[in-house]
Write a protein that holds these residues in place. Structure first.
Motif, mmCIF file in Angstrom:
data_model
loop_
_atom_site.group_PDB
_atom_site.id
_atom_site.type_symbol
_atom_site.label_atom_id
_atom_site.label_comp_id
_atom_site.label_asym_id
_atom_site.label_seq_id
_atom_site.Cartn_x
_atom_site.Cartn_y
_atom_site.Cartn_z
ATOM 1 N N TYR A 3 0.837 -1.186 0.000
ATOM 2 C CA TYR A 3 0.000 0.000 0.000
ATOM 3 C C TYR A 3 0.879 1.246 0.000
ATOM 4 O O TYR A 3 2.007 1.246 0.497
ATOM 5 C CB TYR A 3 -0.908 0.042 1.240
ATOM 6 N N THR A 5 1.836 3.994 1.696
ATOM 7 C CA THR A 5 1.713 4.490 3.059
ATOM 8 C C THR A 5 1.886 5.998 3.153
ATOM 9 O O THR A 5 1.413 6.624 4.088
ATOM 10 C CB THR A 5 2.756 3.813 3.970
ATOM 11 N N THR A 17 -8.513 8.835 0.216
ATOM 12 C CA THR A 17 -8.625 7.458 0.659
ATOM 13 C C THR A 17 -10.105 7.161 0.824
ATOM 14 O O THR A 17 -10.767 7.730 1.701
ATOM 15 C CB THR A 17 -7.896 7.246 1.992
ATOM 16 N N ASP A 19 -11.528 3.921 1.173
ATOM 17 C CA ASP A 19 -11.486 2.990 2.299
ATOM 18 C C ASP A 19 -10.092 2.374 2.286
ATOM 19 O O ASP A 19 -9.249 2.764 1.485
ATOM 20 C CB ASP A 19 -12.606 1.935 2.219
ATOM 21 N N ARG A 20 -9.827 1.424 3.144
ATOM 22 C CA ARG A 20 -8.462 0.917 3.269
ATOM 23 C C ARG A 20 -7.982 0.165 2.030
ATOM 24 O O ARG A 20 -6.799 -0.103 1.870
ATOM 25 C CB ARG A 20 -8.317 0.027 4.507
ATOM 26 N N ASN A 21 -8.908 -0.145 1.122
ATOM 27 C CA ASN A 21 -8.542 -0.875 -0.087
ATOM 28 C C ASN A 21 -8.754 -0.088 -1.375
ATOM 29 O O ASN A 21 -8.482 -0.607 -2.457
ATOM 30 C CB ASN A 21 -9.376 -2.167 -0.175
ATOM 31 N N PHE A 23 -8.424 3.804 -3.362
ATOM 32 C CA PHE A 23 -7.837 5.132 -3.343
ATOM 33 C C PHE A 23 -8.016 5.792 -4.709
ATOM 34 O O PHE A 23 -8.069 5.115 -5.736
ATOM 35 C CB PHE A 23 -6.332 5.065 -3.043
ATOM 36 N N SER A 105 -8.783 -0.177 -6.652
ATOM 37 C CA SER A 105 -9.319 -0.917 -5.509
ATOM 38 C C SER A 105 -8.900 -2.372 -5.604
ATOM 39 O O SER A 105 -8.790 -2.926 -6.700
ATOM 40 C CB SER A 105 -10.845 -0.819 -5.475
#
Length: 219
Positions: A3, A5, A17, A19-21, A23, A105
């Motif tokens: 990812y 970071t 962002t 969600d966490r998966n 962008f 994603s």
């Protein structure tokens, strides 16, 4: 899977962002080709210099969002949509003027579109919006706002088209904007339907800047 970071700290025009998966990012292109060619391959022959820059910037963004994104594995479908075999990443790219945008994603299909508002949109609104949809933009208080909202609706439908990915779709009959809900003067959320062999309900956030409009979906 690696990812990005440091995602939010890079010098982009815009990044988010979702969600966490998932962008997205927009790059305002001011660099020469060599900047991008040091980092990404030119995967096909493009003779027009501006389009070549857009192509490179879009692919640069894919690896910026996910540094291990396998650029060399990208293939082009019959619908001209780029994709990765077996879909380790779902992605969508858009170019407009001196901007490139990408959304990536690992978990869901995505579509993104950026547009620059021009008066031309007023001539083609009936070609991609139904009479019912045109009511959504009729409260525009002046010509400039009408151009923005017309361009926004085109961008929303382009993002839906890219999300669907299989081509052969009618922008009026099959891509339907049900509502535009503004959170403030520049951003909001569209609710829409993609009607094909199945009906897909889609939510499309959007942002309107003075010279650029962004919409996207992830579902």
């Amino acid at each position: 899977m690696q990812y990005a970071t440091n995602f939010v700290f890079m010098p982009l025009f815009y990044s988010q962002t979702i969600d966490r998966n998932t962008f997205l990012a927009i790059w305002q292109i001011s660099e020469e080709e060599d900047f991008f060619l040091e980092k990404v391959p030119l995967s096909r022959q493009i003779t027009h210099p501006a389009k070549r820059l857009q192509h490179l910037a879009g692919r640069y963004l894919l690896q910026y969002i996910f540094p291990d994104f396998p650029l060399r594995l990208i293939q082009i479908a019959d619908t001209r949509k780029p994709f990765l075999p077996e879909d380790p990443y779902h992605f969508s790219i858009s170019h407009c003027g001196s901007y490139a945008a990408a959304i990536v994603s690992t978990t869901c299909r995505v579509g993104i579109d950026i547009e620059q508002p021009t008066q031309r949109i007023l001539r083609i609104i009936p070609k991609f919006m139904s009479a019912e949809e045109q009511i959504l933009i009729s409260p525009a208080e002046n010509n400039e706002r009408l151009v923005q909202l017309g361009t926004l609706c085109w961008s929303i439908k382009e993002a839906m088209y890219k999300w669907y990915a299989f081509g052969k779709i009618d922008f009026i009959r099959d891509l339907i904007i049900e509502s535009l809900s503004f959170e403030n003067e520049i951003s909001g959320i569209a609710q829409a339907e993609c009607k094909t062999e199945l009906t897909h309900k889609l939510t499309l956030p959007y942002i309107i800047w003075p010279d650029l409009i962004l919409s996207w979906t992830a579902a």
